[in-house]
Design an enzyme around this catalytic site. Structure first.
Site, PDB file in Angstrom:
ATOM      1  N   VAL A  95      47.542  42.786  32.392  1.00  0.00           N
ATOM      2  CA  VAL A  95      46.221  42.428  31.878  1.00  0.00           C
ATOM      3  C   VAL A  95      46.348  41.088  31.152  1.00  0.00           C
ATOM      4  O   VAL A  95      47.178  40.934  30.264  1.00  0.00           O
ATOM      5  CB  VAL A  95      45.690  43.488  30.888  1.00  0.00           C
ATOM      6  N   GLY A 100      41.415  29.177  46.371  1.00  0.00           N
ATOM      7  CA  GLY A 100      42.432  30.152  45.996  1.00  0.00           C
ATOM      8  C   GLY A 100      42.127  30.919  44.732  1.00  0.00           C
ATOM      9  O   GLY A 100      43.024  31.538  44.142  1.00  0.00           O
ATOM     10  N   GLU A 137      40.987  36.810  45.841  1.00  0.00           N
ATOM     11  CA  GLU A 137      41.918  37.449  46.766  1.00  0.00           C
ATOM     12  C   GLU A 137      41.535  37.054  48.193  1.00  0.00           C
ATOM     13  O   GLU A 137      40.405  36.622  48.442  1.00  0.00           O
ATOM     14  CB  GLU A 137      41.854  38.976  46.607  1.00  0.00           C
ATOM     15  N   GLY A 172      46.643  32.790  37.248  1.00  0.00           N
ATOM     16  CA  GLY A 172      47.330  31.548  37.589  1.00  0.00           C
ATOM     17  C   GLY A 172      48.810  31.773  37.699  1.00  0.00           C
ATOM     18  O   GLY A 172      49.393  32.557  36.941  1.00  0.00           O
ATOM     19  N   ASP A 196      39.783  45.975  40.021  1.00  0.00           N
ATOM     20  CA  ASP A 196      40.820  45.306  39.245  1.00  0.00           C
ATOM     21  C   ASP A 196      40.501  45.344  37.756  1.00  0.00           C
ATOM     22  O   ASP A 196      41.366  45.627  36.917  1.00  0.00           O
ATOM     23  CB  ASP A 196      40.958  43.862  39.738  1.00  0.00           C
ATOM     24  N   LYS A 201      42.387  47.387  34.644  1.00  0.00           N
ATOM     25  CA  LYS A 201      42.830  46.700  33.430  1.00  0.00           C
ATOM     26  C   LYS A 201      42.285  47.376  32.184  1.00  0.00           C
ATOM     27  O   LYS A 201      42.995  47.529  31.175  1.00  0.00           O
ATOM     28  CB  LYS A 201      42.399  45.238  33.479  1.00  0.00           C
TER      29      LYS A 201
END
Length: 816
Positions: A593, A648, A651, A784, A662, A666
């Site tokens: 996370v 980018g 996904e 990132g 997602d 988290k």
């Protein structure tokens, strides 16, 4: 000649030995491993699990039998005392037979015991002048006969072999092994379709006279047998599960040495290591035979493997000591005399001017007798030794300096390096104290723990982690003993326990990786030879996260960027935590996370300080943060989504981001870290993908992505009408009846803390008892490759710092 599998016969329906004919292996069981009936039955189970009929078993005398036989020689001037001791010896053996065997199997052994005891009794009158070795041989004979009979009764046919019929010593050549004759004999004596049990410790010369191979000579017998049989492996089953960096009976911080280079192990044996002995390794040098040291009391534990290994094994350091040494000084040593001493008495040290030698007390009587026969004038002195042993350690200046610092203010008699360069020797004219041995061990081995590193997941973040690794290894002291030993993608893996060169890791992976499945990976990792193994999971795979339970069971530490295990069912999650706790494994999840943001650290710190978490909220998705920060109506939502895909930010299938799964995972991870028990389904999740687009292929979805536009245009208009903005928000809050938890699209005021983020940033708001009116906020890049790889490296450093001070209790489970 190997027999066909179908020709193997077994005595019972109980679990037989493995029936696959393979290369011969030798298993040696020491006296403590065979000390009593319970121990012997444990050995039987080890044989069933680890041996084939093609293998050889070498045995020592049961328990303290050899000591009892030696005691008989000390009673030759007192018949009454001798008779009592002999009766006690007989009772010990007959009790074992009665406890382990039924009457039909026991009768023959009992008759043999009666005959053997009668022979021993008959030797009393001549004080055992010519029969000492024959009497000592009974310990191993009784042990081999008993184990063979127990195996016959419970497992398979077994054949006890008296090593005096096999191992022949050349009386004209300092009683060296007559290899050619011994090799012929072992082929003649072994029985096909049976498990062969060979006595250790004893041998004979060409005239049939019995000889012993010295205390702990059964290890030597085992490696001789392996050499003669061209065996693949020798396993010494003992009461300690490996070779340690010091004697664990007196140094409680000693660590197991999982792998030892041959020459280092030989040096340890030469200097008096309690597990390895001087001659044990000699027969293995001409063949590629590996030696394993394992515990018969904990056969499931990884022991110590000794063989030809690479640089990681060569970096091992250990400390040994020996308080039973004799220093012999003389100015009359000749080259010929010193040659005989080196051949026959295995000196620990010979001074450069050739006026003194240091030998073990076990050779002292013979050596002094020989020197007296040469009419040599000499003086003797008891001395002790502390030695630091490692591959070419005499050339490692920092280790020599540490050793000397540890010896400061001691009355050291001499400090030298061995002629082979593998040890540094300190001699004293008194016994080495336990305190000094511990001090030396602490000083010279403080940085010697080896940590194996396996990286799973070689995508963008995995590659970036690898790019950063060389600098980290050279820059951070805590990573000094970290070795990259494994790389895995979804289908290929490269495992190299000698280490993978970090700067060429990806190149080597492309060249040498092999296809694997999960079970094969677990098998590889279960054999790791390191003090600790750390696996960094940078995959998104739920299937891979299912391996965590097995990893923790093996004591493997996991650093995870994979959210699946942390967001698994409560039952699975609790089982993982319980296994991790029970095995001492560590599970670091700080990049699951917030990438590199310290939100997990903050929650842990707050709880450790006594605070209570009442609310967790924020924007947890870098992708959704970027989308809604940039969605102002100037571009249709679908066009913005395609732009994000092209750059980018999403996904490969943008629905993985839009589904909210997602973010839901988290939030579950953070809620659990905060101390709450809930399932993923307990968190209400708004899926931003309409039902009509869920079941399509990726290409089909992207072809119809414009179907998203109207919904989001309407939501944006609604937000603007309220002078607000759209954000995809996660919220968990404690209530009187329990908790509320949801993730979904919200309209927020333009001045809200979540409204003015830099695109791609995450923000976390923590409301606690101590942070109520002014909640704690953590904000920054939440995705990132750099920040995530950096967060994983942070976890690795913290874990290695903790492991550096970790010690494992050593259990010695022998009869002592």
């Amino acid at each position: 000649m190997q027999q066909q599998v179908q020709n193997i016969e077994f005595n019972s329906s109980l679990n037989p030995l493995k029936q696959i004919e393979v290369t011969t292996n030798v298993h040696k069981f020491g006296g403590s491993s065979l000390a009593n009936a319970q121990c012997i039955m444990r050995v039987v189970e080890i044989i069933k699990d680890n041996a084939t009929l093609n293998d050889f078993i070498v045995v020592s005398a049961n328990g303290k039998t050899t000591d009892q036989l030696f005691a008989l020689f000390e009673s030759t001037d007192n018949k009454e005392q001798f008779t009592v001791q002999l009766a006690r010896l007989k009772n010990t053996q007959t009790a074992l037979i009665h406890e382990l065997l039924d009457s039909s199997q026991a009768s023959k052994l009992l008759q043999q015991i009666d005959e053997d005891v009668a022979f021993i009794d008959s030797q009393f009158t001549n004080s055992f002048k010519n029969s000492r070795n024959d009497v000592l041989a009974f310990g191993e004979l009784w042990s081999a006969r008993l184990l063979a009979t127990v195996l016959n009764q419970n497992v398979c046919k077994a054949n006890a072999i008296d090593a005096r019929k096999v191992l022949i010593l050349d009386s004209t050549n300092n009683f060296q092994l007559n290899e050619q004759l011994s090799k012929q004999n072992i082929v003649l004596e072994k029985s096909a379709n049976q498990l062969n049990i060979l006595t250790g410790f004893i041998a004979s010369d060409e005239q049939g006279n019995s000889h012993t191979l010295g205390r702990n000579g059964s290890d030597y017998s085992a490696t001789i047998a392996a050499h003669l049989l061209n065996a693949k492996n020798v396993t010494l089953w003992t009461d300690v599960n490996g070779v340690y960096s010091a004697d664990p009976r007196i140094v409680n911080t000693a660590r197991k040495l999982f792998r030892l280079e041959n020459s280092v192990a030989k040096e340890l044996g030469r200097l008096g290591n309690p597990i390895l002995h001087a001659n044990t390794l000699n027969p293995l040098t001409t063949h590629n035979i590996h030696l394993n040291v394992a515990s018969s009391f904990a056969p499931q534990d990884s022991g110590t493997e000794i063989g030809a290994f690479g640089e990681i094994a060569k970096s091992e350091i250990s400390v040994t000591h020996n308080n039973e040494l004799i220093k012999i000084d003389s100015n009359e040593f000749t080259a010929k005399i010193l040659e005989q001493i080196n051949t026959r008495f295995q000196p620990i040290y010979q001074c450069q001017n050739k006026t003194c030698i240091v030998i073990s007390q076990q050779f002292a009587d013979l050596a002094l007798q020989y020197l007296q026969e040469q009419n040599i004038n000499l003086t003797t002195k008891n001395v002790s030794l502390i030695a630091v042993v490692g591959y070419q350690i005499a050339n490692r200046g920092e280790i020599k300096a540490r050793f000397k610092r540890a010896l400061k203010h001691t009355d050291i008699a001499q400090f030298v390096g061995s002629s082979n360069g593998h040890s540094l020797l300190a001699f004293f004219e008194h016994e080495s104290s336990v305190e000094l041995i511990n001090k030396v061990h602490s000083q010279v081995t403080k940085d010697s723990r080896n940590i194996g590193l396996v990286i799973a997941g070689l995508g963008n973040i995995g590659k970036r982690f690898l790019e950063m690794l060389p600098q980290q290894l050279s820059r951070v002291p805590a990573l000094e003993n970290v070795h990259l030993v494994g790389l895995a993608s979804s289908k290929q893996a490269l495992i190299n326990t000698d280490g993978i060169e970090v700067s060429k890791a990806l190149e080597l992976f492309q060249q040498d990786s092999l296809a694997y499945d999960n079970q094969l990976l677990l098998d590889w990792l279960s054999q790791h030879p390191y003090d600790e193994l750390v696996l960094v999971d940078i995959t998104p795979s739920e299937q891979f996260s299912n391996l965590y339970q097995a990893f923790f069971e093996q004591g493997i530490h996991v650093i995870s960027a994979n959210k699946c295990a942390g967001a698994s069912s409560t039952a699975t999650y609790k089982k993982l935590l319980s296994t991790q706790y029970n095995t001492g494994s560590q599970w670091l999840v700080n990049t699951t996370v917030g990438a590199g943001l310290p939100v997990n650290y903050a929650i842990n710190d707050l709880l450790n300080s006594g605070d209570t978490i009442n609310e967790v909220a924020g924007i947890f998705s870098g992708t959704l943060s970027w989308l809604f920060s940039n969605f102002d109506g100037s571009l249709a939502f679908s066009q913005l989504l395609l732009n994000a895909l092209e750059q980018g930010f999403t996904e490969p299938d943008p629905r993985d981001d839009l589904s909210g799964l997602d973010v839901q995972r988290k939030l579950l991870i953070l809620a659990r870290l905060a101390g709450f028990e809930l399932e993923l389904e307990d968190i209400d999740c708004q899926n931003l993908v309409p039902n009509s687009l869920i079941g399509l292929s990726v290409d089909e979805f992207l072809g119809q992505v414009n179907l998203l536009d109207q919904y989001f245009a309407n939501k944006l208009q609604e937000a603007q009408q309220q002078n607000g903005c759209l954000r995809y928000v996660a919220r968990f809050s404690k209530t009187e009846s329990g908790y509320n938890a949801r993730v979904g699209l919200e309209i927020l005021a333009n001045d809200h803390a979540f409204a003015n983020l830099t695109p791609c940033d995450n923000i976390f708001l923590l409301t606690t008892n101590w942070y109520q009116d002014n909640p704690l906020i953590i904000q920054g890049p939440g995705a990132g490759r750099d920040v995530t790889a950096g967060g994983l490296h942070s976890d690795l450093v913290n874990l290695c710092r903790e492991l550096a001070v970790k010690t494992k209790e050593v259990e010695i489970k022998g009869i002592n």
